[in-house]
Design a protein around this motif. Structure first.
Motif, mmCIF file in Angstrom:
data_model
loop_
_atom_site.group_PDB
_atom_site.id
_atom_site.type_symbol
_atom_site.label_atom_id
_atom_site.label_comp_id
_atom_site.label_asym_id
_atom_site.label_seq_id
_atom_site.Cartn_x
_atom_site.Cartn_y
_atom_site.Cartn_z
ATOM 1 N N ASN A 279 0.799 -1.224 0.000
ATOM 2 C CA ASN A 279 0.000 0.000 0.000
ATOM 3 C C ASN A 279 0.836 1.281 0.000
ATOM 4 N N GLY A 280 2.150 1.171 0.057
ATOM 5 C CA GLY A 280 3.008 2.342 -0.046
ATOM 6 C C GLY A 280 3.330 3.022 1.259
ATOM 7 N N HIS A 281 2.678 2.632 2.370
ATOM 8 C CA HIS A 281 2.958 3.244 3.659
ATOM 9 C C HIS A 281 4.115 2.510 4.340
ATOM 10 N N GLN A 282 5.204 3.225 4.594
ATOM 11 C CA GLN A 282 6.388 2.606 5.171
ATOM 12 C C GLN A 282 7.142 3.611 6.027
ATOM 13 N N LYS A 283 7.982 3.088 6.912
ATOM 14 C CA LYS A 283 8.873 3.905 7.716
ATOM 15 C C LYS A 283 10.308 3.477 7.425
ATOM 16 N N LEU A 284 11.158 4.448 7.225
ATOM 17 C CA LEU A 284 12.558 4.180 6.908
ATOM 18 C C LEU A 284 13.443 4.639 8.057
ATOM 19 N N LYS A 285 14.374 3.777 8.452
ATOM 20 C CA LYS A 285 15.361 4.120 9.473
ATOM 21 C C LYS A 285 16.737 3.732 8.952
ATOM 22 N N VAL A 286 17.663 4.681 8.979
ATOM 23 C CA VAL A 286 19.032 4.432 8.523
ATOM 24 C C VAL A 286 19.995 4.765 9.662
ATOM 25 N N THR A 287 20.899 3.836 9.934
ATOM 26 C CA THR A 287 21.914 4.041 10.967
ATOM 27 C C THR A 287 23.287 3.747 10.376
ATOM 28 N N VAL A 288 24.183 4.716 10.477
ATOM 29 C CA VAL A 288 25.552 4.540 9.991
ATOM 30 C C VAL A 288 26.511 4.791 11.142
ATOM 31 N N ASP A 289 27.465 3.894 11.318
ATOM 32 C CA ASP A 289 28.460 4.056 12.372
ATOM 33 C C ASP A 289 29.846 3.816 11.782
#
Length: 295
Positions: A279-289
């Motif tokens: 349905n196109g509804h999403q949450k994005l989380k990006v973590t860079v270390d």
């Protein structure tokens, strides 16, 4: 400098997604300035990886997740050893006034246009509007004596760095160079696109670079996403080749920078992109270390 880099991208879907097809460009380049000694890529749900090089020589991994899933996680772990790169002053010592004049002349030739065509044309992000052209012309090509291509690039990078405000809230991933001119604030991606557009206006081949900038030890810890993921510019200087410039930070592009890849603009080198059924509804989380490894 030996660096360990962890990059995690996580998508959470409101409803189950299916037939997810993805490409990732998260493998550091190996060149005269850096070497990638180890990389591991983990996909959850589990998926087979297919690897190839794109048109620009960047390493790409693609994969598909067909069964229903409500979360997609992409984890990469890598070890990269970087080396000192010559500063603009060290590079300038290799040139003289005659070579400076010859360089500008060569950039106007058909040979240069044919060799670097893809890095000379305007793109969606590095657009050449009247405002961008006026900004490109505001960096004088001569200062008493002939200014070398390298010196002009250093001046342009410095001008962008000092005249625009770094503001993560001011722009989005779709912001173009012309938008930055209007808003006068943005992030590294925006600064890079403006520098690229200005270079191309003056027939200097320029390309967008995606990678990491390690500053964690300077701030008493490791680097988070805002600090570590970075964009800068490579421009072609006759007699020297591709040279790196960071219109966001004053320090030269050296051993604290890890290059993932390059393209005409951000669109060519998006770290993670894909499509799926849902349905196109999403949450994005990006973590860079990024952490320095002591030898």
């Amino acid at each position: 400098m030996k660096l360990n880099i962890s990059h995690v991208t996580q998508y959470d879907y409101e409803e189950s997604a299916t037939d997810s097809v993805n490409e990732i460009r998260l493998t550091p380049s190996t060149n005269e300035r850096q070497s990638c000694y180890q990389q591991a890529i983990f996909i959850e749900p589990n998926a087979s990886l297919f690897s190839y090089e794109d048109f620009f020589g960047n390493r790409v991994h693609s994969f598909s997740v067909n069964p229903p899933h409500k979360r997609l996680t992409i984890r990469t772990q890598m070890t990269v050893v970087t080396r000192h790169a010559p500063s603009p002053e060290e590079q300038a010592a290799l040139l003289n006034g005659k070579l400076a004049r010859e360089a500008w002349t060569w950039l106007e030739t058909e040979e240069a246009a044919n060799r670097f065509a893809e890095f000379l044309l305007p793109t969606g992000y590095a657009d050449l509007t009247a405002d961008v052209e006026r900004y490109a012309e505001s960096v004088a090509l001569k200062e008493g004596e002939d200014m070398s291509v390298l010196s002009w690039l250093v001046s342009l990078s410095s001008k962008i760095r000092t005249e625009f405000i770094y503001d993560p809230e001011a722009t989005t991933v779709t912001t173009k160079a012309s938008d930055l001119i209007e808003r006068r604030r943005g992030v590294c991606q925006d600064f890079a696109h403006l520098m690229i557009a200005c270079c191309r206006f003056h027939q200097i081949p320029a390309r967008y670079v995606s990678g990491y900038h390690f500053v964690g030890d300077l701030q008493g810890g490791s680097a988070d996403f805002e600090q570590a993921s970075h964009a800068w510019v490579e421009a072609y200087v006759p007699q020297l080749g591709w040279c790196s410039f960071d219109p966001t930070n004053e320090a030269p592009v050296g051993e604290r920078y890890v290059k993932l890849g390059h393209g005409r603009d951000y669109k060519d080198i998006v770290p993670v992109k894909g499509v799926y059924r849902g349905n196109g509804h999403q949450k994005l989380k990006v973590t860079v270390d990024v952490r320095k490894i002591e030898d």
